[in-house]
Enzyme design. Structure first.
Site, PDB file in Angstrom:
ATOM      1  N   GLU A  56     -14.127  29.085  15.330  1.00 43.55           N
ATOM      2  CA  GLU A  56     -13.016  28.754  16.215  1.00 43.55           C
ATOM      3  C   GLU A  56     -13.386  28.966  17.682  1.00 43.55           C
ATOM      4  O   GLU A  56     -13.051  28.151  18.537  1.00 43.55           O
ATOM      5  CB  GLU A  56     -11.783  29.606  15.868  1.00 43.55           C
ATOM      6  CG  GLU A  56     -11.220  29.358  14.493  1.00 43.55           C
ATOM      7  CD  GLU A  56     -11.787  30.271  13.415  1.00 43.55           C
ATOM      8  OE1 GLU A  56     -11.101  30.461  12.392  1.00 43.55           O
ATOM      9  OE2 GLU A  56     -12.910  30.804  13.582  1.00 43.55           O
ATOM     10  N   CYS A  84      -9.613  35.122  12.059  1.00 41.99           N
ATOM     11  CA  CYS A  84      -9.711  36.575  12.211  1.00 41.99           C
ATOM     12  C   CYS A  84      -8.951  36.988  13.474  1.00 41.99           C
ATOM     13  O   CYS A  84      -8.534  36.123  14.252  1.00 41.99           O
ATOM     14  CB  CYS A  84     -11.180  36.991  12.298  1.00 41.99           C
ATOM     15  SG  CYS A  84     -11.956  36.609  13.886  1.00 41.99           S
ATOM     16  N   CYS A  87     -10.460  35.414  16.722  1.00 41.64           N
ATOM     17  CA  CYS A  87     -10.233  33.972  16.820  1.00 41.64           C
ATOM     18  C   CYS A  87      -8.761  33.658  17.044  1.00 41.64           C
ATOM     19  O   CYS A  87      -8.424  32.759  17.816  1.00 41.64           O
ATOM     20  CB  CYS A  87     -10.764  33.270  15.578  1.00 41.64           C
ATOM     21  SG  CYS A  87     -12.564  33.358  15.439  1.00 41.64           S
TER      22      CYS A  87
END
Length: 157
Positions: A56, A84, A87
C-alpha cells in the site's frame, strides 16, 4: 467481472507474482482514480531492505508521484489484504476515499504476518511500550512548530 472485482483481482495477482518472483511478501495493491489504475505496489520490504515498503505504501508513493499531489481524495485503494496499522495510517493521511481488501488480518496472522501486537502497543501508555519512548528538548523542538505556524510558505495538509 465488475470494476471493483477487476481491481481487486489485479491486487491479488500482484501479491502472488511478488511471492513467485521472490521479491517480497504476499501483498499487492492498486490505486484507482476515475475507474483507472494510476499506480500499483507490491511488498518490497526484503528486496529493498525498507521496512516501510509495504504494498500500500509503495502504491501510494507511486500514485502521489504520478498525480503530482500528496492528497489522493479522489482515489480508491484495492489491496490484497486488510491493511496493517502503518498502511492504514498512510491511506488515511493520503485521504483515499475507499479501501477494498481481500484477505483479513486474521488470514495474515495465520501465515506469520500478525500485526495485533502493534494495535496493542499503540494503546499502551508511553512508559509501558516495548520500545522505550522518552521526550527530550521539548522547548527546543517547539521552535520548528512556531516556525510552521508563522510561515507564509506552508502548505496545509
Amino acid at each position: 467481472m465488475s470494476g471493483n472485482q477487476k481491481f481487486m483481482q489485479r491486487a491479488i495477482e500482484l501479491a502472488t507474482e511478488n511471492v513467485r518472483s521472490g521479491r517480497g511478501g504476499p501483498f499487492g495493491c492498486v490505486i484507482v482514480k476515475d475507474g483507472e489504475i494510476v499506480a500499483e505496489g507490491m511488498n518490497l520490504v526484503t528486496s529493498t531492505n525498507d521496512p516501510t515498503a509495504h504494498g500500500e505504501v509503495v502504491a501510494i508513493r507511486r500514485a502521489c508521484e504520478k498525480l503530482g499531489t500528496f492528497c489522493l481524495d479522489d482515489c480508491e485503494v484495492y489491496t490484497s489484504c486488510e491493511p496493517c496499522p502503518m498502511c492504514l495510517a498512510a491511506i488515511y493521511w493520503s485521504r483515499c476515499k475507499a479501501i477494498y481488501y481481500g484477505n483479513t488480518a486474521a488470514d495474515a496472522a495465520a501465515i506469520g504476518f500478525d500485526d495485533s501486537f502493534l494495535y496493542d502497543e499503540v494503546k499502551r501508555p508511553l512508559e509501558q511500550r516495548t520500545i522505550p519512548t522518552r521526550q527530550l528538548l521539548h522547548d527546543e523542538a517547539l521552535e520548528s512548530f512556531h516556525a510552521w505556524a508563522d510561515s507564509a510558505k506552508k502548505i496545509e495538509y
